[in-house]
Design a protein around this motif. Structure first.
Motif, mmCIF file in Angstrom:
data_model
loop_
_atom_site.group_PDB
_atom_site.id
_atom_site.type_symbol
_atom_site.label_atom_id
_atom_site.label_comp_id
_atom_site.label_asym_id
_atom_site.label_seq_id
_atom_site.Cartn_x
_atom_site.Cartn_y
_atom_site.Cartn_z
ATOM 1 N N ALA A 53 0.842 -1.201 0.000
ATOM 2 C CA ALA A 53 0.000 0.000 0.000
ATOM 3 C C ALA A 53 0.875 1.248 0.000
ATOM 4 C CB ALA A 53 -0.918 0.010 1.218
ATOM 5 N N ARG A 54 0.316 2.307 -0.563
ATOM 6 C CA ARG A 54 0.930 3.643 -0.494
ATOM 7 C C ARG A 54 -0.189 4.690 -0.494
ATOM 8 N NH1 ARG A 54 3.702 4.627 -6.422
ATOM 9 N NH2 ARG A 54 1.780 4.462 -7.596
ATOM 10 N N PRO A 55 -0.933 4.749 0.611
ATOM 11 C CA PRO A 55 -2.044 5.702 0.684
ATOM 12 C C PRO A 55 -1.549 7.138 0.725
ATOM 13 C CG PRO A 55 -1.711 4.608 2.786
ATOM 14 C CD PRO A 55 -0.796 3.946 1.806
ATOM 15 N N LEU A 56 -2.316 8.024 0.127
ATOM 16 C CA LEU A 56 -1.932 9.426 0.004
ATOM 17 C C LEU A 56 -1.666 10.111 1.340
ATOM 18 C CD1 LEU A 56 -4.390 10.561 -2.799
ATOM 19 C CD2 LEU A 56 -1.911 10.239 -2.985
ATOM 20 N N GLU A 57 -2.472 9.837 2.332
ATOM 21 C CA GLU A 57 -2.341 10.509 3.626
ATOM 22 C C GLU A 57 -1.593 9.658 4.648
ATOM 23 O OE1 GLU A 57 -3.254 13.673 4.216
ATOM 24 O OE2 GLU A 57 -3.940 13.858 2.137
ATOM 25 N N GLY A 58 -0.982 8.543 4.220
ATOM 26 C CA GLY A 58 -0.232 7.701 5.140
ATOM 27 C C GLY A 58 -1.085 6.797 6.001
ATOM 28 N N THR A 59 -2.361 6.687 5.652
ATOM 29 C CA THR A 59 -3.268 5.825 6.398
ATOM 30 C C THR A 59 -4.323 5.264 5.448
ATOM 31 O OG1 THR A 59 -4.682 5.707 8.361
ATOM 32 C CG2 THR A 59 -4.810 7.699 7.071
ATOM 33 N N PHE A 60 -4.793 4.058 5.747
ATOM 34 C CA PHE A 60 -5.908 3.490 4.996
ATOM 35 C C PHE A 60 -6.821 2.775 5.968
ATOM 36 C CE2 PHE A 60 -2.901 -0.034 4.917
ATOM 37 C CZ PHE A 60 -3.693 -1.158 5.072
ATOM 38 N N TYR A 61 -7.935 2.292 5.449
ATOM 39 C CA TYR A 61 -8.957 1.675 6.275
ATOM 40 C C TYR A 61 -9.334 0.318 5.680
ATOM 41 C CZ TYR A 61 -9.453 6.495 7.804
ATOM 42 O OH TYR A 61 -9.202 7.749 8.272
ATOM 43 N N PHE A 62 -9.947 -0.513 6.527
ATOM 44 C CA PHE A 62 -10.529 -1.753 6.018
ATOM 45 C C PHE A 62 -11.743 -2.119 6.852
ATOM 46 C CE2 PHE A 62 -7.750 -3.546 9.277
ATOM 47 C CZ PHE A 62 -8.486 -4.611 9.789
ATOM 48 N N SER A 63 -12.622 -2.881 6.229
ATOM 49 C CA SER A 63 -13.770 -3.469 6.907
ATOM 50 C C SER A 63 -14.036 -4.816 6.239
ATOM 51 C CB SER A 63 -15.003 -2.558 6.818
ATOM 52 O OG SER A 63 -15.387 -2.398 5.474
ATOM 53 N N VAL A 64 -14.770 -5.672 6.930
ATOM 54 C CA VAL A 64 -15.097 -7.000 6.398
ATOM 55 C C VAL A 64 -16.607 -7.148 6.440
ATOM 56 C CG1 VAL A 64 -14.832 -9.494 6.709
ATOM 57 C CG2 VAL A 64 -12.887 -7.975 7.149
ATOM 58 N N GLU A 65 -17.196 -7.555 5.301
ATOM 59 C CA GLU A 65 -18.656 -7.695 5.208
ATOM 60 C C GLU A 65 -19.013 -8.695 4.119
ATOM 61 O OE1 GLU A 65 -20.543 -6.232 2.502
ATOM 62 O OE2 GLU A 65 -18.964 -5.096 1.532
ATOM 63 N N ASP A 66 -20.293 -9.041 4.086
ATOM 64 C CA ASP A 66 -20.783 -9.949 3.038
ATOM 65 C C ASP A 66 -21.867 -9.300 2.180
ATOM 66 O OD1 ASP A 66 -23.091 -10.004 4.581
ATOM 67 O OD2 ASP A 66 -22.998 -12.137 5.030
ATOM 68 N N TYR A 111 -9.499 0.644 1.612
ATOM 69 C CA TYR A 111 -9.814 1.931 0.991
ATOM 70 C C TYR A 111 -9.125 3.062 1.744
ATOM 71 C CZ TYR A 111 -13.350 1.702 4.697
ATOM 72 O OH TYR A 111 -13.986 1.552 5.904
ATOM 73 N N GLU A 112 -9.133 4.212 1.106
ATOM 74 C CA GLU A 112 -8.666 5.438 1.725
ATOM 75 C C GLU A 112 -9.880 6.339 1.950
ATOM 76 O OE1 GLU A 112 -4.725 7.079 0.138
ATOM 77 O OE2 GLU A 112 -5.639 6.105 -1.606
ATOM 78 N N ARG A 113 -9.681 7.377 2.715
ATOM 79 C CA ARG A 113 -10.687 8.430 2.862
ATOM 80 C C ARG A 113 -10.021 9.746 2.503
ATOM 81 N NH1 ARG A 113 -15.549 7.433 4.853
ATOM 82 N NH2 ARG A 113 -15.915 5.481 5.944
ATOM 83 N N ASN A 114 -10.742 10.570 1.738
ATOM 84 C CA ASN A 114 -10.185 11.882 1.405
ATOM 85 C C ASN A 114 -10.384 12.826 2.595
ATOM 86 O OD1 ASN A 114 -12.847 12.826 1.274
ATOM 87 N ND2 ASN A 114 -12.888 12.872 -0.959
ATOM 88 N N ARG A 118 -14.768 11.088 2.513
ATOM 89 C CA ARG A 118 -15.373 10.204 1.504
ATOM 90 C C ARG A 118 -14.415 9.074 1.141
ATOM 91 N NH1 ARG A 118 -17.325 15.256 -1.476
ATOM 92 N NH2 ARG A 118 -19.385 15.532 -0.593
ATOM 93 N N ILE A 119 -14.981 7.899 0.899
ATOM 94 C CA ILE A 119 -14.183 6.735 0.509
ATOM 95 C C ILE A 119 -13.625 6.927 -0.887
ATOM 96 C CG2 ILE A 119 -14.324 4.281 -0.093
ATOM 97 C CD1 ILE A 119 -16.261 3.953 2.242
#
Length: 131
Positions: A53-66, A111-114, A118-119
């Motif tokens: 990963a190389r997110p723009l703001e140095g952080t990213f997110y994750f979630s797990v769903e179906d 994903y990232e958030r701006n 927003r995702i």
């Protein structure tokens, strides 16, 4: 998250930047710049997700769903290098076996958030299909 996936399917320009792939397949770097070489392995509630990963703001997110149930609510991951260099990532997922779906597809969404929250750069990976 379901509405995001529906929007992707309805608006083809976004189709190249966000779609689910099998855990043993890879996406080319040009499709999504925040994540690459992401693979998932495991079954029955125990999964290991690896990639870069190389997110723009140095952080990213994750979630797990179906698509119906969110098994792991949004978690934030902080990168060590904030200079947009590719860094290895590794996420261990553990979900109690008795809570897994009987039918459906379990996904991890990276994903990232701006700055507005927003995702962006959504990168869903299939963890397991249940039948």
């Amino acid at each position: 998250m379901r509405s995001l996936l529906c929007a992707i399917m309805l608006f083809p320009p976004f189709a190249l930047t966000a779609f689910a792939i099998d855990g043993d397949r890879q996406m080319d770097e040009y499709q999504i710049n925040a994540f690459r070489n992401v693979k998932a392995e495991g079954s029955n509630g125990n999964y290991l997700v690896r990639g870069e990963a190389r997110p723009l703001e140095g952080t990213f997110y994750f979630s797990v769903e179906d698509g119906h149930v969110e098994y792991i609510k949004e978690k934030q991951v902080f990168m060590k290098d904030k200079d947009l260099n590719w860094e290895p990532i590794q996420i261990q997922i553990q979900i109690p076996k008795e809570t897994l779906p009987d039918n459906g597809t379990l996904l991890i969404n990276l994903y990232e958030r701006n700055r507005e929250g927003r995702i962006m750069n959504s990168y869903p990976i299939i963890l397991q299909r249940f039948k």
